[in-house]
Design a protein around this motif. Structure first.
Motif, PDB file in Angstrom:
ATOM      1  N   VAL A  69       9.250   6.851  -2.794  1.00  0.00           N
ATOM      2  CA  VAL A  69       9.156   6.831  -1.519  1.00  0.00           C
ATOM      3  C   VAL A  69      10.037   5.372  -1.104  1.00  0.00           C
ATOM      4  CG1 VAL A  69       7.906   6.271   0.664  1.00  0.00           C
ATOM      5  CG2 VAL A  69       7.401   8.006  -0.807  1.00  0.00           C
ATOM      6  N   GLN A  70      10.885   5.091  -0.065  1.00  0.00           N
ATOM      7  CA  GLN A  70      11.586   3.993   0.202  1.00  0.00           C
ATOM      8  C   GLN A  70      10.812   3.175   1.374  1.00  0.00           C
ATOM      9  OE1 GLN A  70      15.876   4.428   1.124  1.00  0.00           O
ATOM     10  NE2 GLN A  70      15.725   6.246  -0.594  1.00  0.00           N
ATOM     11  N   VAL A  71      10.165   2.240   1.272  1.00  0.00           N
ATOM     12  CA  VAL A  71       9.315   1.521   2.259  1.00  0.00           C
ATOM     13  C   VAL A  71      10.143   0.398   2.869  1.00  0.00           C
ATOM     14  CG1 VAL A  71       7.089   0.432   2.581  1.00  0.00           C
ATOM     15  CG2 VAL A  71       7.184   2.360   1.101  1.00  0.00           C
ATOM     16  N   TYR A  72       9.921   0.324   4.089  1.00  0.00           N
ATOM     17  CA  TYR A  72      10.597  -0.934   4.640  1.00  0.00           C
ATOM     18  C   TYR A  72       9.444  -1.656   5.613  1.00  0.00           C
ATOM     19  CZ  TYR A  72      15.061   1.526   3.235  1.00  0.00           C
ATOM     20  OH  TYR A  72      15.888   2.443   2.580  1.00  0.00           O
ATOM     21  N   ALA A  73       9.509  -2.886   5.473  1.00  0.00           N
ATOM     22  CA  ALA A  73       8.441  -3.582   5.913  1.00  0.00           C
ATOM     23  C   ALA A  73       8.695  -4.531   7.143  1.00  0.00           C
ATOM     24  CB  ALA A  73       7.520  -4.762   4.965  1.00  0.00           C
ATOM     25  N   VAL A  74       8.536  -4.313   8.444  1.00  0.00           N
ATOM     26  CA  VAL A  74       8.870  -4.968   9.486  1.00  0.00           C
ATOM     27  C   VAL A  74       7.582  -5.820   9.934  1.00  0.00           C
ATOM     28  CG1 VAL A  74      10.685  -3.346   9.979  1.00  0.00           C
ATOM     29  CG2 VAL A  74       7.971  -2.923  10.994  1.00  0.00           C
TER      30      VAL A  74
ATOM     31  N   GLU B 250       0.931  -1.208  -0.018  1.00  0.00           N
ATOM     32  CA  GLU B 250      -0.074   0.134   0.034  1.00  0.00           C
ATOM     33  C   GLU B 250       0.867   1.351  -0.126  1.00  0.00           C
ATOM     34  OE1 GLU B 250      -3.076   2.079   3.195  1.00  0.00           O
ATOM     35  OE2 GLU B 250      -2.576  -0.255   3.563  1.00  0.00           O
ATOM     36  N   ALA B 251       1.917   1.235   0.632  1.00  0.00           N
ATOM     37  CA  ALA B 251       2.749   2.519   1.270  1.00  0.00           C
ATOM     38  C   ALA B 251       3.544   2.588  -0.063  1.00  0.00           C
ATOM     39  CB  ALA B 251       3.482   2.382   2.268  1.00  0.00           C
TER      40      ALA B 251
ATOM     41  N   GLU C  81      14.111  -2.811   0.404  1.00  0.00           N
ATOM     42  CA  GLU C  81      13.076  -2.044   0.083  1.00  0.00           C
ATOM     43  C   GLU C  81      11.775  -2.770  -0.342  1.00  0.00           C
ATOM     44  OE1 GLU C  81      13.868   1.618  -2.314  1.00  0.00           O
ATOM     45  OE2 GLU C  81      15.664   1.745  -1.346  1.00  0.00           O
ATOM     46  N   THR C  82      10.669  -2.281  -0.162  1.00  0.00           N
ATOM     47  CA  THR C  82       9.557  -3.094  -0.749  1.00  0.00           C
ATOM     48  C   THR C  82       9.072  -2.304  -2.173  1.00  0.00           C
ATOM     49  OG1 THR C  82       8.412  -3.258   1.194  1.00  0.00           O
ATOM     50  CG2 THR C  82       6.853  -3.501  -0.559  1.00  0.00           C
ATOM     51  N   GLU C  83       9.318  -2.990  -3.215  1.00  0.00           N
ATOM     52  CA  GLU C  83       8.922  -2.703  -4.452  1.00  0.00           C
ATOM     53  C   GLU C  83       7.726  -2.957  -4.926  1.00  0.00           C
ATOM     54  OE1 GLU C  83      12.029  -3.805  -7.296  1.00  0.00           O
ATOM     55  OE2 GLU C  83      13.752  -2.617  -5.949  1.00  0.00           O
ATOM     56  N   PHE C  84       7.072  -1.886  -5.721  1.00  0.00           N
ATOM     57  CA  PHE C  84       5.587  -2.280  -5.924  1.00  0.00           C
ATOM     58  C   PHE C  84       5.534  -1.470  -7.470  1.00  0.00           C
ATOM     59  CE2 PHE C  84       0.890  -1.352  -6.497  1.00  0.00           C
ATOM     60  CZ  PHE C  84       0.687  -2.727  -6.403  1.00  0.00           C
ATOM     61  N   HIS C  85       5.335  -2.405  -8.425  1.00  0.00           N
ATOM     62  CA  HIS C  85       4.693  -1.678  -9.539  1.00  0.00           C
ATOM     63  C   HIS C  85       3.388  -2.051 -10.256  1.00  0.00           C
ATOM     64  CE1 HIS C  85       9.210  -1.109 -10.006  1.00  0.00           C
ATOM     65  NE2 HIS C  85       9.323  -2.409 -10.028  1.00  0.00           N
TER      66      HIS C  85
END
Length: 511
Positions: A152-157, A145-146, A175-179
């Motif tokens: 934006v660099q998103v780090y999932a924990v 989602e983020a 980093e979470t990548e989403f395309h």
């Protein structure tokens, strides 16, 4: 020792940054949270204390103060837990303070130290990017989602201990990548070819979808009104990225976005029951959330048995139908939610549903008039298309289905939508139904003959001032469907027909 961490919260479908400050000083032991907090935020102290202990860290026996600012905005929800824990760990010098100002932390903590998903992450992520914060630490189930926000660099924990190891450099979290893929047309269980006859109703619905016009289907029960409405998802074009982003933000702050979901790709079709309250329809509550008018944004709000809705609920639709947004005011803040829906309303002509078949209908004239008067003229005037639905003839009902499939309708509608998007590039609106009056002469031009005819209809009192401009917008959509650059007499005639101006006040009277 003092530390300051950045968190955030949704405000409407936008976001707001919240500074989480922690200070550990001499004094009586205790953990005190301040900053105009709701009960759910005040309870964060117990959640964070247990999460830290079960992750291997205990709070020191000191006087600990945690402040969430700005202090004049009420804080709701459990999304500050992770930021509070990081602020305390930084004050305890367990994790280094250098570089923490680049991060924004969101997430709820379980007592065992697990990090749980929260609503509204997309709205906060979008706002954080505009505020210059490019690193977000969020729960694993909110990561896609983020990551929908570019740049934006998103780090999932998944747990607090994992975050601590990441911040002190012990481990690396990719980093979470989403395309986001292109949105596909919605798959409907019903197809336009299933509807026998009703060519006028189908044409009216095609025009409504092409220009995003509100529509009312009025007629005898069992004529196919509800079935046609259920076919709408199959003829609506795929959403643009901007539409998907806004719709996903609405569902995110509502807590209705499925866990692990990225951008929504299907236009919504909302069909609330007639007993829906005004609050559920418009949005609101102690912690304001979007209502049905917002959840239907960029899609359809279908109100079946329209007169059966409470009159106050129907009248409350006036502002969002015109403004395409709804503002909910509270003492300390105002929340604005989009309401860019296409209204599709269906109703019978009488309480029993058989009128005008007087062999079956036993309603009195007074009952019929009272039933129709439940929907006021101001609401009717805001509905662009009003169709009289006739019962299907036996030869059409029993004959072979030979109507066009939904895919054919969608292709024509996509072509008309493409013309509108090209015409209104650079504008804040995208559809013919949204053209403001000040832009009418620029985008909708009539020939002298067409202008004289429309003026004549207006002067007879069959059109209000609002109705006059709605006919112009409707004629522009019909011209786009026909592939005509100018609005001609053919388009104007069809627009007047679907506006149903022959009925006084735009309402259907007892025959």
């Amino acid at each position: 020792m003092y530390s300051c961490i950045t968190s955030g919260c949704p405000l409407g479908i936008d976001g707001m940054l919240v500074s989480v400050e922690a200070d550990i000083a001499q004094g009586l032991p205790g953990l005190n949270l301040v900053g105009y907090l709701s009960a759910s935020v005040r309870e964060a102290g117990d959640r964070v204390r247990s999460a830290l202990r079960n992750s291997g860290y205990c709070l020191p026996p000191r006087r600990i103060t945690v402040s969430l600012s700005p202090a004049d905005v009420r804080k709701e929800g459990s999304g500050y837990d992770l930021a509070i824990a990081v602020a305390l760990l930084s004050s305890m010098e367990i994790i280094p303070q250098e570089g923490l100002e680049q991060y924004l932390f969101l997430g709820e903590l379980g007592l065992d130290g697990s990090v749980r998903g929260i609503p509204g992450v997309l709205a906060v992520a979008h706002f954080a990017r505009k505020a210059g914060i490019k690193k977000l630490v969020v729960p694993h189930e909110n990561a896609k989602e983020a990551a929908c926000i570019p740049g934006v660099q998103v780090y999932a924990v998944t747990c607090l201990y994992q975050l601590i190891c990441f911040l002190d450099g012990t481990i690396h979290i990719p980093e979470t990548e989403f395309h986001p893929e292109e949105a596909d047309p919605a798959v409907s269980e019903h197809d336009m070819s299933e509807i026998r006859g009703q060519g006028v109703m189908k044409r009216g619905m095609e025009i409504a979808v092409a220009g995003f016009h509100n529509i009312l289907l009025a007629g005898a029960a069992g004529a196919g009104k509800s079935l046609l409405a259920k076919c709408l998802p199959g003829i609506m074009p795929p959403m643009t990225y901007e539409e998907r982003l806004e719709l996903t933000k609405i569902y995110s702050v509502s807590g209705l976005l499925p866990a692990g979901e990225g951008l929504l790709g299907v236009r919504p079709f909302r069909s609330p029951h007639a007993n829906v309250s005004s609050t559920a329809m418009l949005g609101g509550g102690a912690d304001p959330k979007p209502g049905e008018v917002s959840l239907a944004s960029h899609g359809v709000l279908f109100l079946d048995e329209f007169p059966e809705f409470a009159r106050g609920t129907i009248e409350s639709l006036r502002a969002p139908m015109e403004d395409q947004e709804i503002t909910i005011s509270r003492i300390k803040a105002s929340y604005t939610f989009p309401a860019k829906f296409m209204l599709v309303a269906a109703r019978n002509h009488c309480p029993c549903g058989f009128y005008p078949d007087r062999q079956k209908c036993r309603c009195t004239e007074r009952q019929i008039i009272d039933y129709r008067n439940k929907v006021s003229h101001p609401i009717m005037d805001r509905i662009d298309i009003r169709i009289e639905v006739r019962p299907v003839k036996a030869r059409e009902l029993l004959g072979e289905a030979d109507g066009e499939r939904s895919e054919v309708y969608r292709q024509r509608i996509e072509a008309a939508r493409s013309i509108q998007l090209n015409r209104y590039r650079g504008e804040t609106f995208h559809f013919n139904s949204q053209v403001p009056q000040r832009k009418m002469k620029e985008y909708i031009r009539l020939g002298q003959r067409e202008e004289e005819r429309l003026q004549q209809v207006y002067e007879t009192g069959e059109l209000s001032a609002r109705g006059y401009f709605k006919v112009l917008r409707l004629a522009r959509t019909i011209a786009d469907l026909n592939g005509h650059e100018e609005v001609g007499e053919e388009e104007l005639t069809e627009a007047l027909f679907f506006r149903n101006v022959a009925e006084e006040g735009g309402n259907l009277h007892v025959k």
